[in-house]
Design a protein around this motif. Structure first.
Motif, PDB file in Angstrom:
ATOM      1  N   PRO A  45       0.893  -1.141   0.096  1.00  0.00           N
ATOM      2  CA  PRO A  45      -0.193  -0.001  -0.091  1.00  0.00           C
ATOM      3  C   PRO A  45       1.012   1.280  -0.023  1.00  0.00           C
ATOM      4  O   PRO A  45       0.262   2.428  -0.322  1.00  0.00           O
ATOM      5  N   ASP A  46       2.056   1.185   0.284  1.00  0.00           N
ATOM      6  CA  ASP A  46       3.023   2.305   0.447  1.00  0.00           C
ATOM      7  C   ASP A  46       3.512   2.639  -1.122  1.00  0.00           C
ATOM      8  O   ASP A  46       4.420   3.482  -1.062  1.00  0.00           O
ATOM      9  N   ALA A  47       3.395   1.607  -1.996  1.00  0.00           N
ATOM     10  CA  ALA A  47       4.207   1.732  -3.412  1.00  0.00           C
ATOM     11  C   ALA A  47       3.445   2.817  -4.005  1.00  0.00           C
ATOM     12  O   ALA A  47       2.400   3.120  -3.991  1.00  0.00           O
ATOM     13  N   GLU A  48       4.189   3.304  -5.229  1.00  0.00           N
ATOM     14  CA  GLU A  48       3.763   4.245  -6.158  1.00  0.00           C
ATOM     15  C   GLU A  48       3.073   3.469  -7.172  1.00  0.00           C
ATOM     16  O   GLU A  48       4.060   2.816  -7.961  1.00  0.00           O
ATOM     17  N   LEU A  49       1.777   3.655  -7.735  1.00  0.00           N
ATOM     18  CA  LEU A  49       1.276   2.967  -8.756  1.00  0.00           C
ATOM     19  C   LEU A  49       1.072   3.803  -9.919  1.00  0.00           C
ATOM     20  O   LEU A  49       0.407   4.805  -9.609  1.00  0.00           O
ATOM     21  N   VAL A  50       1.732   3.536 -10.872  1.00  0.00           N
ATOM     22  CA  VAL A  50       1.727   4.463 -11.955  1.00  0.00           C
ATOM     23  C   VAL A  50       0.748   3.394 -13.344  1.00  0.00           C
ATOM     24  O   VAL A  50       1.750   2.538 -13.821  1.00  0.00           O
ATOM     25  N   ILE A  51      -0.271   3.866 -13.834  1.00  0.00           N
ATOM     26  CA  ILE A  51      -0.611   3.178 -14.880  1.00  0.00           C
ATOM     27  C   ILE A  51      -0.862   3.831 -15.895  1.00  0.00           C
ATOM     28  O   ILE A  51      -1.205   5.131 -15.902  1.00  0.00           O
ATOM     29  N   VAL A  52      -0.081   3.647 -17.007  1.00  0.00           N
ATOM     30  CA  VAL A  52       0.036   4.446 -18.234  1.00  0.00           C
ATOM     31  C   VAL A  52      -1.005   4.398 -19.282  1.00  0.00           C
ATOM     32  O   VAL A  52      -1.255   2.916 -19.786  1.00  0.00           O
ATOM     33  N   PRO A  53      -1.807   5.235 -19.654  1.00  0.00           N
ATOM     34  CA  PRO A  53      -2.822   5.005 -20.674  1.00  0.00           C
ATOM     35  C   PRO A  53      -2.257   4.554 -22.006  1.00  0.00           C
ATOM     36  O   PRO A  53      -1.295   5.397 -22.475  1.00  0.00           O
ATOM     37  N   ASP A  54      -2.960   3.743 -22.811  1.00  0.00           N
ATOM     38  CA  ASP A  54      -2.545   3.328 -24.216  1.00  0.00           C
ATOM     39  C   ASP A  54      -1.201   2.921 -24.278  1.00  0.00           C
ATOM     40  O   ASP A  54      -0.711   2.751 -25.366  1.00  0.00           O
ATOM     41  N   ALA A  55      -0.508   2.204 -23.194  1.00  0.00           N
ATOM     42  CA  ALA A  55       0.797   1.940 -23.371  1.00  0.00           C
ATOM     43  C   ALA A  55       0.718   0.235 -23.317  1.00  0.00           C
ATOM     44  O   ALA A  55      -0.138  -0.434 -22.702  1.00  0.00           O
ATOM     45  N   GLY A  56       1.702  -0.352 -24.051  1.00  0.00           N
ATOM     46  CA  GLY A  56       1.794  -1.761 -23.998  1.00  0.00           C
ATOM     47  C   GLY A  56       2.696  -2.283 -23.010  1.00  0.00           C
ATOM     48  O   GLY A  56       3.154  -1.879 -22.309  1.00  0.00           O
ATOM     49  N   HIS A  57       3.145  -3.676 -23.431  1.00  0.00           N
ATOM     50  CA  HIS A  57       3.918  -4.585 -22.509  1.00  0.00           C
ATOM     51  C   HIS A  57       5.322  -3.913 -22.469  1.00  0.00           C
ATOM     52  O   HIS A  57       5.936  -4.025 -21.596  1.00  0.00           O
ATOM     53  N   LEU A  58       6.081  -3.429 -23.673  1.00  0.00           N
ATOM     54  CA  LEU A  58       7.289  -2.792 -23.778  1.00  0.00           C
ATOM     55  C   LEU A  58       7.189  -1.391 -23.344  1.00  0.00           C
ATOM     56  O   LEU A  58       7.618  -0.761 -24.307  1.00  0.00           O
ATOM     57  N   VAL A  59       6.681  -1.189 -22.530  1.00  0.00           N
ATOM     58  CA  VAL A  59       6.320   0.484 -22.127  1.00  0.00           C
ATOM     59  C   VAL A  59       7.679   1.148 -22.080  1.00  0.00           C
ATOM     60  O   VAL A  59       7.783   2.285 -22.233  1.00  0.00           O
ATOM     61  N   MET A  60       8.570   0.367 -21.515  1.00  0.00           N
ATOM     62  CA  MET A  60       9.980   1.111 -21.214  1.00  0.00           C
ATOM     63  C   MET A  60      10.796   1.587 -22.755  1.00  0.00           C
ATOM     64  O   MET A  60      11.546   2.367 -22.630  1.00  0.00           O
ATOM     65  N   LEU A  61      10.328   0.668 -23.959  1.00  0.00           N
ATOM     66  CA  LEU A  61      10.490   1.261 -25.066  1.00  0.00           C
ATOM     67  C   LEU A  61       9.599   2.003 -25.786  1.00  0.00           C
ATOM     68  O   LEU A  61      10.101   2.930 -26.625  1.00  0.00           O
ATOM     69  N   GLU A  62       8.214   2.108 -25.496  1.00  0.00           N
ATOM     70  CA  GLU A  62       7.254   2.731 -26.149  1.00  0.00           C
ATOM     71  C   GLU A  62       7.262   4.214 -25.721  1.00  0.00           C
ATOM     72  O   GLU A  62       6.971   4.936 -26.497  1.00  0.00           O
ATOM     73  N   LEU A  63       7.318   4.275 -24.217  1.00  0.00           N
ATOM     74  CA  LEU A  63       7.225   5.625 -23.932  1.00  0.00           C
ATOM     75  C   LEU A  63       8.572   5.794 -22.662  1.00  0.00           C
ATOM     76  O   LEU A  63       8.494   5.997 -21.445  1.00  0.00           O
ATOM     77  N   PRO A  64       9.758   5.776 -23.382  1.00  0.00           N
ATOM     78  CA  PRO A  64      10.991   5.854 -22.591  1.00  0.00           C
ATOM     79  C   PRO A  64      11.289   7.189 -21.702  1.00  0.00           C
ATOM     80  O   PRO A  64      11.560   6.853 -20.378  1.00  0.00           O
ATOM     81  N   GLU A  65      10.663   8.251 -21.968  1.00  0.00           N
ATOM     82  CA  GLU A  65      10.703   9.497 -21.303  1.00  0.00           C
ATOM     83  C   GLU A  65       9.940   9.383 -20.060  1.00  0.00           C
ATOM     84  O   GLU A  65      10.246   9.529 -18.918  1.00  0.00           O
ATOM     85  N   LEU A  66       8.864   8.702 -20.022  1.00  0.00           N
ATOM     86  CA  LEU A  66       7.788   8.585 -18.972  1.00  0.00           C
ATOM     87  C   LEU A  66       8.529   7.437 -18.163  1.00  0.00           C
ATOM     88  O   LEU A  66       8.709   7.844 -16.928  1.00  0.00           O
ATOM     89  N   VAL A  67       9.214   6.347 -18.514  1.00  0.00           N
ATOM     90  CA  VAL A  67       9.736   5.366 -17.555  1.00  0.00           C
ATOM     91  C   VAL A  67      10.970   6.095 -17.030  1.00  0.00           C
ATOM     92  O   VAL A  67      11.243   5.956 -15.940  1.00  0.00           O
ATOM     93  N   ASN A  68      11.647   6.631 -17.773  1.00  0.00           N
ATOM     94  CA  ASN A  68      12.899   7.357 -17.272  1.00  0.00           C
ATOM     95  C   ASN A  68      12.586   8.191 -16.148  1.00  0.00           C
ATOM     96  O   ASN A  68      13.315   8.389 -15.034  1.00  0.00           O
ATOM     97  N   GLY A  69      11.692   9.188 -16.402  1.00  0.00           N
ATOM     98  CA  GLY A  69      11.100  10.002 -15.437  1.00  0.00           C
ATOM     99  C   GLY A  69      10.899   9.385 -13.874  1.00  0.00           C
ATOM    100  O   GLY A  69      11.377   9.650 -12.807  1.00  0.00           O
ATOM    101  N   ARG A  70      10.055   8.523 -14.106  1.00  0.00           N
ATOM    102  CA  ARG A  70       9.728   7.743 -12.981  1.00  0.00           C
ATOM    103  C   ARG A  70      10.687   7.071 -12.236  1.00  0.00           C
ATOM    104  O   ARG A  70      10.689   6.987 -10.926  1.00  0.00           O
ATOM    105  N   LEU A  71      11.353   6.354 -12.780  1.00  0.00           N
ATOM    106  CA  LEU A  71      12.487   5.621 -12.584  1.00  0.00           C
ATOM    107  C   LEU A  71      13.501   6.579 -11.616  1.00  0.00           C
ATOM    108  O   LEU A  71      14.161   6.403 -10.505  1.00  0.00           O
ATOM    109  N   THR A  72      13.887   7.735 -12.436  1.00  0.00           N
ATOM    110  CA  THR A  72      14.774   8.715 -11.895  1.00  0.00           C
ATOM    111  C   THR A  72      14.248   9.096 -10.555  1.00  0.00           C
ATOM    112  O   THR A  72      14.718   9.509  -9.655  1.00  0.00           O
TER     113      THR A  72
END
Length: 412
Positions: free
Chosen positions: A355-382
């Motif tokens: 319950p303390d985790a940050e949950l990010v559900i990305v609209p219209d993204a598929g399984h390889l979200v880190m390739l499809e929307l790299p800036e979003l994933v990079n931002g969240r990871l950073t």
């Protein structure tokens, strides 16, 4: 895909399997090869989709890949870890840019504590290069380890599997422990796992909880699941999926035993293969052709017998209880709404257990979200890395949530 066409694919697959089992591989031919395509391209366990990519588009994608940049070409300092069964596991480390001498030492000239190491674990039918954009973004800023899971990428084929043992997610967790011991034997860790890689992280925690408590300071689960993978329908009609589940293990075993024939079939049906990969990798229709081709090349590199070896392990995967070991560290859980392989509901289930985790559900993204929307994933990871002190807070420049994804952060 309609229910009738699904049933047709099921019938074709059954006929191909029977022909293969009887030894008539010429008659099995393209039908068997097509099922091999599906097994690899759709994370194994889906029927053939009648999807095609025109030859002109494929040519354009290849040209775009060549022109847009060498995706997957980033290399680091190589190393090899030995798994408990003797399998050689290939990894690479990227070290941060060296600071001034005064900053590299603590008080009175003593060495500063070991830096945070971020360990990336890739998914099924991929390799460490699937993290290309994240690796590029973090390079020079933080120490990272990228490794190839057994029988994938540059790692050796599993020794235990050569002796007839089945692949298990627990084995992958022990493999990750071997890589950590070899590549990051000291200092705090951030563990990042996509799909099968996230399952690997859970298996590590289940078997080595003391390692998590003593050294892990952050975790990111991307497009993964803690269990119930046998209930995923991969976007297919329920009736067709139920039929597929009945015969798929036998199909995969048969195809895996005739890998050379199936690989020829995959090459001969490259257009269909590209369409299947795109459907099950990305949620957007206008994904960069160069990125789509990159994903295709990653998945094409996984031999059909490896696909067959690993598939049964997902049906037995259940690490929900192990997630509690991460309750005391910052956790990012991220998934796309159009992920057909590990649906976003599985990420929501992980977040319910943390319950303390940050949950990010990305609209219209598929399984390889880190390739499809790299800036979003990079931002969240950073942002996660900034929270645990691995990078300066100023480096955390995540995208606008309203534009790129919804978030449900609770507690922490």
């Amino acid at each position: 895909m309609s229910e009738s066409s699904t049933e047709g694919a099921v019938a074709a697959a059954q006929a191909a399997t029977e022909a293969a089992v009887s030894g008539n591989w010429r008659r099995a031919g393209l039908a068997g090869a097509a099922i091999g395509v599906v097994a690899a391209g759709a994370a194994a366990g889906v029927a053939v989709e009648r999807l095609t990519v025109g030859r002109g588009m494929r040519k354009k994608a290849r040209l775009a890949l060549d022109a847009a940049g060498p995706y997957g070409s980033l290399r680091g300092t190589p190393g090899t870890a030995l798994a408990d069964d003797g399998t050689e596991l290939y990894y690479e480390t990227d070290d941060p840019e060296p600071d001034a001498p005064a900053k590299r030492r603590g008080l009175f000239g003593r060495r500063a504590p070991a830096p945070v190491t971020v360990v990336f674990s890739h998914g099924y039918c991929l390799n460490q290069d699937s993290w290309h954009f994240q690796r590029a973004a973090l390079r020079g800023a933080v120490r990272t380890v990228h490794w190839d899971q057994r029988s994938h990428g540059r790692s050796a084929r599993g020794m235990a599997q050569a002796d007839g043992e089945e692949v298990t997610i627990d084995q992958l967790g022990r493999d990750l422990r071997a890589v950590i011991d070899a590549a990051a034997p000291e200092g705090p860790l951030v563990l990042v796992g996509h799909s099968m890689g996230g399952m690997t992280v859970m298996a590590l925690a289940d078997q080595f909880p003391e390692l998590i408590r003593e050294r892990v300071v952050g975790v990111a689960f991307v497009g993964t699941s803690s269990g119930h993978m046998g209930e995923v329908n991969f976007g297919l009609p329920v009736a067709g999926m139920n039929a597929i589940r009945r015969f798929l293990p036998r199909v995969l075993r048969t195809l895996g035993s005739q890998a050379e024939l199936v690989e020829r079939g995959r090459r001969a049906t490259a257009d269909l293969f590209a369409g299947v990969i795109k459907r099950y990798s990305f949620g957007s229709r206008d994904v960069d052709p160069a990125v789509a081709r990159f994903a295709e090349r990653l998945i094409e590199g996984t031999p059909i017998d490896v696909v067959a070896e690993f598939y049964p392990a997902f049906q037995d995967h259940d690490k929900a209880a192990a997630l509690q070991i991460f309750a005391e560290v910052p956790v990012l859980v991220l998934a796309g709404t159009k992920d057909l392989v590990t649906p976003s509901s599985h990420s929501e289930a992980i977040a319910e257990l943390l319950p303390d985790a940050e949950l990010v559900i990305v609209p219209d993204a598929g399984h390889l979200v880190m390739l499809e929307l790299p800036e979003l994933v990079n931002g969240r990871l950073t942002e996660l890395l900034a929270r645990v002190g691995a990078v300066p807070p100023a480096a955390a420049t995540g995208p606008n949530v309203d534009e790129h994804g919804s978030t449900a952060q609770r507690g922490r």
